[in-house]
Design an enzyme around this catalytic site. Structure first.
Site, PDB file in Angstrom:
ATOM      1  N   ARG A  44       0.832  -1.213   0.000  1.00 39.61           N
ATOM      2  CA  ARG A  44       0.000   0.000   0.000  1.00 39.61           C
ATOM      3  C   ARG A  44       0.863   1.259   0.000  1.00 39.61           C
ATOM      4  O   ARG A  44       0.539   2.251  -0.665  1.00 39.61           O
ATOM      5  CB  ARG A  44      -0.956  -0.011   1.203  1.00 39.61           C
ATOM      6  CG  ARG A  44      -1.963   1.132   1.155  1.00 39.61           C
ATOM      7  CD  ARG A  44      -3.041   1.009   2.208  1.00 39.61           C
ATOM      8  NE  ARG A  44      -2.501   1.141   3.556  1.00 39.61           N
ATOM      9  CZ  ARG A  44      -3.225   1.029   4.674  1.00 39.61           C
ATOM     10  NH1 ARG A  44      -4.522   0.780   4.589  1.00 39.61           N
ATOM     11  NH2 ARG A  44      -2.673   1.156   5.861  1.00 39.61           N
ATOM     12  N   LYS A  55      -2.582   7.003   1.189  1.00 42.73           N
ATOM     13  CA  LYS A  55      -2.324   7.278   2.608  1.00 42.73           C
ATOM     14  C   LYS A  55      -1.215   8.326   2.670  1.00 42.73           C
ATOM     15  O   LYS A  55      -0.040   8.013   2.821  1.00 42.73           O
ATOM     16  CB  LYS A  55      -1.938   5.983   3.334  1.00 42.73           C
ATOM     17  CG  LYS A  55      -2.066   6.101   4.827  1.00 42.73           C
ATOM     18  CD  LYS A  55      -2.127   4.746   5.480  1.00 42.73           C
ATOM     19  CE  LYS A  55      -1.979   4.851   6.981  1.00 42.73           C
ATOM     20  NZ  LYS A  55      -2.971   5.684   7.644  1.00 42.73           N
ATOM     21  N   GLU A  67     -15.973   6.801   6.779  1.00 44.90           N
ATOM     22  CA  GLU A  67     -15.072   6.166   7.742  1.00 44.90           C
ATOM     23  C   GLU A  67     -14.866   7.098   8.925  1.00 44.90           C
ATOM     24  O   GLU A  67     -15.383   8.217   8.933  1.00 44.90           O
ATOM     25  CB  GLU A  67     -13.729   5.821   7.076  1.00 44.90           C
ATOM     26  CG  GLU A  67     -13.004   6.995   6.456  1.00 44.90           C
ATOM     27  CD  GLU A  67     -11.753   6.586   5.677  1.00 44.90           C
ATOM     28  OE1 GLU A  67     -11.154   5.556   5.964  1.00 44.90           O
ATOM     29  OE2 GLU A  67     -11.382   7.371   4.774  1.00 44.90           O
TER      30      GLU A  67
HETATM   31  N1  PMP Z   1      -9.103   5.055   7.453  1.00 41.09           N
HETATM   32  C1  PMP Z   1      -8.188   6.009   7.687  1.00 41.09           C
HETATM   33  C2  PMP Z   1      -8.478   7.404   7.291  1.00 41.09           C
HETATM   34  C3  PMP Z   1      -6.981   5.677   8.328  1.00 41.09           C
HETATM   35  O1  PMP Z   1      -6.060   6.601   8.563  1.00 41.09           O
HETATM   36  C4  PMP Z   1      -6.758   4.331   8.724  1.00 41.09           C
HETATM   37  C5  PMP Z   1      -5.507   3.958   9.463  1.00 41.09           C
HETATM   38  N2  PMP Z   1      -4.432   3.773   8.637  1.00 41.09           N
HETATM   39  C6  PMP Z   1      -7.741   3.375   8.437  1.00 41.09           C
HETATM   40  C7  PMP Z   1      -8.907   3.777   7.804  1.00 41.09           C
HETATM   41  C8  PMP Z   1      -7.549   1.923   8.788  1.00 41.09           C
HETATM   42  O2  PMP Z   1      -6.601   1.351   7.937  1.00 41.09           O
HETATM   43  P1  PMP Z   1      -5.689   0.140   8.394  1.00 41.09           P
HETATM   44  O3  PMP Z   1      -6.602  -0.933   8.849  1.00 41.09           O
HETATM   45  O4  PMP Z   1      -4.930  -0.235   7.184  1.00 41.09           O
HETATM   46  O5  PMP Z   1      -4.831   0.642   9.491  1.00 41.09           O
END
Ligand code: PMP
Length: 299
Positions: free
Chosen positions: A52, A151, A184
């Site tokens: 990612r 990200k 989210e």
């Molecule tokens: N949404 C956002 C905006 C985030 O910053 C994160 C954390 N990285 C997540 C969802 C969850 O992603 P992950 O399970 O890959 O940590």
């Protein structure tokens, strides 16, 4: 704290881990990152996080000066040097040092940094009793403008939402898009349970493709649960049987109140408990080991 930090090819004491004030990560939030966890001496889903990171970098046209294999070793070695068997890892690649203008072509070399430490996102009591969240006025970034799938170091959208949640007296925000569909939380994906089915917003809505989200969907399918990636609104959240959030730092956390409406019977629900148990079992076994000396791995 006295951590050992990986910075641009070297492991240095925390006090010496310094980045230029002309770094475009600092000046413009120009860069990408990952938050990763280690459990019981293994780095959980490291390949997925590394992939990612490189995908985010590709989209913003940032050439990471390390191969994926080298980056993997950086993460594991940073854990080793800090004796982190259970902890949280922050991997950051910024555009690097440039001038005061925003043109990325003025930044010849990206800055690569890795920290292995610990993190506590929410107090323990909320994992047991459940969290209260509120929807906030600031919509999630538009995919066409600043794609949440990347990200990036630009987290202002989420920070606005966090401030709004804080002002409303809760620890976490539920972010909607401009049409009112649930996206989210500020650093977590969201799931609802309705009539035995597990539902989470689709990626194309404009959310991060969370690695914990993927793991939870897979665990649910292994249990024979119907999993749907579908849009839903606040109404669906209020009337869900269960609501919970997922993220690397937060792990799985139940939500028991949304905008003042009690979810289900106001307690962490049975599907949540089951998936949490399955998640814990998986973190025991998944990922490259930390305490294998690099030399022994060869041959
Ligand atoms: N949404 C956002 C905006 C985030 O910053 C994160 C954390 N990285 C997540 C969802 C969850 O992603 P992950 O399970 O890959 O940590």
């Amino acid at each position: 704290m006295g951590l050992i930090i990986y910075l641009d090819g070297k492991f240095v004491p925390e006090e010496e881990a310094k980045v230029s004030v002309f770094d475009h990560g600092y000046l413009y939030g120009d860069g990408v990152f990952e938050g990763i966890r280690a459990y019981h001496g293994r780095v959980f889903k490291l390949k997925e996080h590394i992939d990612r990171l490189y995908e985010s970098a590709k989209t913003i046209m940032l050439d990471i000066p390390l191969s994926k294999e080298e980056m993997t070793e950086v993460v594991v070695e940073t854990c080793r040097r800090n004796n982190i068997r259970d902890g949280y890892i922050r991997l950051v690649v910024s555009r690097g040092k440039g001038d005061l203008g925003l043109d990325p072509r003025k930044c010849p070399r990206p800055t690569v940094m890795c920290i292995a430490a610990t993190i506590t996102l929410y107090p323990q009591e909320f994992y047991e009793k459940g969290l209260e969240v509120k929807t906030v006025p600031t919509p999630r970034n538009l995919s066409e403008a600043c794609n949440p799938r990347v990200k990036s170091l630009n987290y202002l959208n989420n920070i606005y939402a966090k401030i709004e949640a804080n002002l409303a007296g809760v620890l976490e925000a539920l972010m909607l898009n401009a049409q009112g569909y649930v996206c989210e939380a500020t650093g977590d994906n969201v799931f609802i349970v309705k009539d035995g089915e597990l539902i989470t917003p689709p990626i194309y809505l404009g959310i991060l493709k969370g690695i914990t989200r993927d793991v939870v969907m897979q665990l649910a399918r292994q249990r024979g649960i119907t999993v749907k990636e579908e849009v839903f609104t606040r109404h669906d959240v209020f009337n869900a049987d269960e609501v919970f959030l997922t993220g690397t730092a937060a792990e799985l956390i139940p939500v028991i109140k949304v905008d003042g409406r009690v979810i289900g019977d106001g307690k962490p629900g049975p599907m949540f408990q089951q998936l949490l148990q399955d998640f814990r079992a998986l973190t025991e076994v998944d990922g490259p080991e930390i305490f294998v000396p690099a030399t022994e791995k060869v041959g």
